[in-house]
Design an enzyme around this catalytic site. Structure first.
Site, PDB file in Angstrom:
ATOM      1  N   LYS A  22       0.803  -1.218   0.000  1.00 31.01           N
ATOM      2  CA  LYS A  22       0.000   0.000   0.000  1.00 31.01           C
ATOM      3  C   LYS A  22       0.848   1.286   0.000  1.00 31.01           C
ATOM      4  O   LYS A  22       2.048   1.251   0.280  1.00 31.01           O
ATOM      5  CB  LYS A  22      -0.958  -0.022   1.188  1.00 31.01           C
ATOM      6  N   ASN A  70      -2.467  -0.491   6.725  1.00 33.80           N
ATOM      7  CA  ASN A  70      -1.932  -1.731   7.287  1.00 33.80           C
ATOM      8  C   ASN A  70      -0.911  -2.409   6.375  1.00 33.80           C
ATOM      9  O   ASN A  70      -0.679  -3.601   6.478  1.00 33.80           O
ATOM     10  CB  ASN A  70      -3.067  -2.687   7.670  1.00 33.80           C
ATOM     11  N   HIS A  83      -2.189  -5.819   1.105  1.00 36.02           N
ATOM     12  CA  HIS A  83      -3.484  -6.409   0.769  1.00 36.02           C
ATOM     13  C   HIS A  83      -3.198  -7.746   0.095  1.00 36.02           C
ATOM     14  O   HIS A  83      -2.199  -7.900  -0.610  1.00 36.02           O
ATOM     15  CB  HIS A  83      -4.267  -5.513  -0.204  1.00 36.02           C
TER      16      HIS A  83
END
Length: 186
Positions: free
Chosen positions: A19, A126, A129
């Site tokens: 990300k 986070n 993915h």
């Protein structure tokens, strides 16, 4: 001479996305890519891309109406991300275990060596993915890599990966078939 009864298990592919919060720190991106390699994954395809808000809305449409949707869409269109098609035996399960729990706080306590524990900042930021099923992997790979034909890869390229007749090009973050180094297989 008797041949072994051992049958090679086929490789599975999955989508992995690193990300924008990680990609904005190139040394962290490289560290995650190295961890992926150390865990026996092949990088079948890789690209750096940046989504428009519309791209993010399309990808996360199943979450529309949920409390985190706008924050997620805004974050995922905030900067470049690194997308990869990864392959190995049980790629989906191994990638999900390597990522750790979705919630960073939980990851730090229950899976401290996971990517999300090490690199995640919040539940939205986070770090990674990954697809959660073969069907979802096919759908998500098609979204990120529309030119990639899964059945063609299995019939034409996967046997070379099975036999480890590939080499890793670190500058492109992709494995290529050794006999095709001069072709555009990337």
């Amino acid at each position: 001479m008797r041949l072994s009864n051992r049958v090679l298990k086929g490789l599975e592919i999955t989508l992995a996305v690193i990300k924008p919060d990680v990609v904005s720190h190139p040394h962290k991106l490289k560290e995650i890519q190295n961890i992926i390699l150390q865990n026996g994954f092949f990088f079948v395809r890789s690209k750096i891309l940046q989504w428009s808000r519309r791209d993010a809305e399309l990808f996360y449409r199943e979450h529309k109406g949920r409390f985190f949707y706008n924050r997620l869409v805004g974050f995922m269109s905030s900067g470049p991300m690194s997308a990869h098609i990864l392959a190995r035996e049980d790629a989906i399960g191994h990638w999900r275990k390597l990522m750790g729990p979705t919630k960073t706080f939980r990851a730090k306590h229950t899976a401290p060596s996971s990517l999300r524990a090490q690199f995640g900042l919040t539940d939205t930021r986070n770090a990674t993915h990954g697809s959660d099923s073969p069907e979802k992997a096919a759908q998500e790979i098609a979204f990120f890599f529309p030119e990639f034909i899964i059945s063609d890869w299995y019939s034409k390229e996967e046997p070379f990966y099975q036999r480890h007749e590939v080499e890793f090009l670190s500058e492109d973050c992709v494995h290529i078939i050794k006999s095709r180094q001069n072709e555009s297989v990337r």
